[in-house]
Design a protein around this motif. Sequence first.
Motif, PDB file in Angstrom:
ATOM      1  N   LEU A 372       0.840  -1.225   0.406  1.00  0.00           N
ATOM      2  CA  LEU A 372      -0.002  -0.187   0.367  1.00  0.00           C
ATOM      3  C   LEU A 372       0.738   1.464   0.575  1.00  0.00           C
ATOM      4  O   LEU A 372       0.566   2.017  -0.607  1.00  0.00           O
ATOM      5  CB  LEU A 372      -0.997   0.155   0.853  1.00  0.00           C
ATOM      6  N   VAL A 400      -7.944  -6.677   1.353  1.00  0.00           N
ATOM      7  CA  VAL A 400      -7.806  -5.263   1.053  1.00  0.00           C
ATOM      8  C   VAL A 400      -7.008  -4.631  -0.334  1.00  0.00           C
ATOM      9  O   VAL A 400      -7.680  -3.950  -1.162  1.00  0.00           O
ATOM     10  CB  VAL A 400      -7.199  -4.739   2.098  1.00  0.00           C
ATOM     11  N   TRP A 401      -5.807  -5.527  -0.433  1.00  0.00           N
ATOM     12  CA  TRP A 401      -4.824  -5.819  -1.394  1.00  0.00           C
ATOM     13  C   TRP A 401      -6.089  -6.111  -3.081  1.00  0.00           C
ATOM     14  O   TRP A 401      -5.892  -4.898  -4.448  1.00  0.00           O
ATOM     15  CB  TRP A 401      -4.121  -6.528  -1.753  1.00  0.00           C
ATOM     16  N   VAL A 404      -7.903  -2.844  -3.844  1.00  0.00           N
ATOM     17  CA  VAL A 404      -6.955  -1.982  -3.823  1.00  0.00           C
ATOM     18  C   VAL A 404      -7.141  -2.269  -5.744  1.00  0.00           C
ATOM     19  O   VAL A 404      -7.200  -1.206  -6.760  1.00  0.00           O
ATOM     20  CB  VAL A 404      -5.666  -1.427  -4.206  1.00  0.00           C
ATOM     21  N   CYS A 409      -7.483   1.338  -7.355  1.00  0.00           N
ATOM     22  CA  CYS A 409      -7.366   2.416  -6.353  1.00  0.00           C
ATOM     23  C   CYS A 409      -5.843   3.611  -6.420  1.00  0.00           C
ATOM     24  O   CYS A 409      -4.449   3.044  -6.719  1.00  0.00           O
ATOM     25  CB  CYS A 409      -7.257   2.120  -4.838  1.00  0.00           C
ATOM     26  N   PHE A 412      -5.936   6.730  -0.333  1.00  0.00           N
ATOM     27  CA  PHE A 412      -5.777   6.110   0.906  1.00  0.00           C
ATOM     28  C   PHE A 412      -7.492   6.124   0.451  1.00  0.00           C
ATOM     29  O   PHE A 412      -8.032   5.966   0.874  1.00  0.00           O
ATOM     30  CB  PHE A 412      -5.042   6.402   1.716  1.00  0.00           C
ATOM     31  N   GLU A 414      -9.411   7.278  -1.515  1.00  0.00           N
ATOM     32  CA  GLU A 414     -10.013   6.206  -2.332  1.00  0.00           C
ATOM     33  C   GLU A 414     -10.736   4.606  -1.490  1.00  0.00           C
ATOM     34  O   GLU A 414     -11.183   3.756  -1.652  1.00  0.00           O
ATOM     35  CB  GLU A 414      -9.972   5.976  -4.183  1.00  0.00           C
ATOM     36  N   LEU A 415      -9.631   4.483  -0.866  1.00  0.00           N
ATOM     37  CA  LEU A 415      -9.406   2.980  -0.654  1.00  0.00           C
ATOM     38  C   LEU A 415     -10.180   3.203   0.601  1.00  0.00           C
ATOM     39  O   LEU A 415     -11.370   2.171   1.264  1.00  0.00           O
ATOM     40  CB  LEU A 415      -8.174   2.456   0.133  1.00  0.00           C
ATOM     41  N   ARG A 416     -10.758   4.607   1.215  1.00  0.00           N
ATOM     42  CA  ARG A 416     -11.559   4.696   2.531  1.00  0.00           C
ATOM     43  C   ARG A 416     -12.419   4.474   1.928  1.00  0.00           C
ATOM     44  O   ARG A 416     -13.641   4.497   3.034  1.00  0.00           O
ATOM     45  CB  ARG A 416     -10.408   6.055   3.077  1.00  0.00           C
TER      46      ARG A 416
END
Length: 422
Positions: A372, A400-401, A404, A409, A412, A414-416
């Motif tokens: 990340l 999570v990966w 992404v 993404c 962060f 965008e990920l959030r």
Amino acid sequence: MREALHVIDNELIKLPYSAPVEEVTNFKKLAKKEIYQCPYCQAKLIVKYGEEKGLYFSHQHLEACEKSRIVDHAEKKYTKQIERESKFHKVLTDIILDELIMKAKINKDMFVNVGYREKTDWKEYPDIFVQLPKKELAVSVITNVSPLDDTKLARQIKKRHNYFIDKGVEPIWFIEKKEQAIEKDKNSIILWDAELSIALKTKEDAQWDRHISSEIKDQNFFKFFNYPSNIENVDVRSLYYIFNNDENVVVKVQRFLKDRVEKPLRAFLINEGYELAFAEALAIEDGFKLSNPDIESEQRKAFQETINQKKKAFAEQLRYEEEKRRLRLESEQEDRKRKAEERELRLTELLEQRADDKITYELNYSELTRLLKKRIGMNQTEQMELWNKHMSKIKKPSLVWSIVIENNCTSFNELRNLLESK
């Protein structure tokens, strides 16, 4: 027949079998010629024979002297004292007595007698009493030791042992060899309570003390012999076992280094012991010799050679184990290095992964953090938010990966947003 050693009032001689008529007749004829007399009052003795008592001597008209009555009473107490012994006890005692009587005949400063006859007023009796110019000895034989009565017997033996010492007499004990128990794989001897109570401390034991004291300073000494404990206080003791070696009844000298005083009474075995003829074991040398100095010297030399060999073998084993450990560590290090390189390669592949590629590699938290940081520039504050707020729900770093990659993404934020929408 030893008249002076067998006067017991009306039972001077008892035979354990029914005497032949001619034997009884012959004894009676000899008695009529007045060749037998009481060693205490010098009265003439007659011979009698009965089914219950067997063959025995008696004072005439049953007028036993006072000394004979005292000895008779002592004999009864002694008989009770040895009632637990096996039949072999009398055989062994008689062999020792015969040998000592022979020595007394050529050594005018030596006196030998049956224990209860010589010390009629004692509460405990040795089997044989020996008087020398500078000391007195209480000789006793132990047979018939068993686990069932050993604790009780040990108390009795220790009490008797200490009683003799209190009387100023040196106790000497002989044990029937069948009682000996050795653990060869641990170089140890397992003792009965009774054996530990009566083990002697002789001049030769003191010699062994000095020899062993310097050796056990090596903390690995007892490991050399596979002995299951360390002994700090050097105290070599000796036991004397009696047995028949198919030719003669002999004494086996067995030395050990005292260890446990609670059961199991394990002690460090010093060599395998050696045999001595009774004539040599009972040789007079400030008491009984009970050893052969030449054999002892040879055994100390052999023991030292054994120690040197075991030290060498132990050192070689240590080197071998150290080399094995070194090779194992090198192998483990190489394995860790290889796995680390493999992970680095996989992480590189993951960084280059496209949205339509499937993740087949299970990530850990550390690897996800590295990915990340490189992919979306995640900082320390964002990392803490990820772990504290989102990972408790998602749990698996690989998921999570995947989010992404699938959503391409680039930050962060965008990920959030994606994680909060889940």
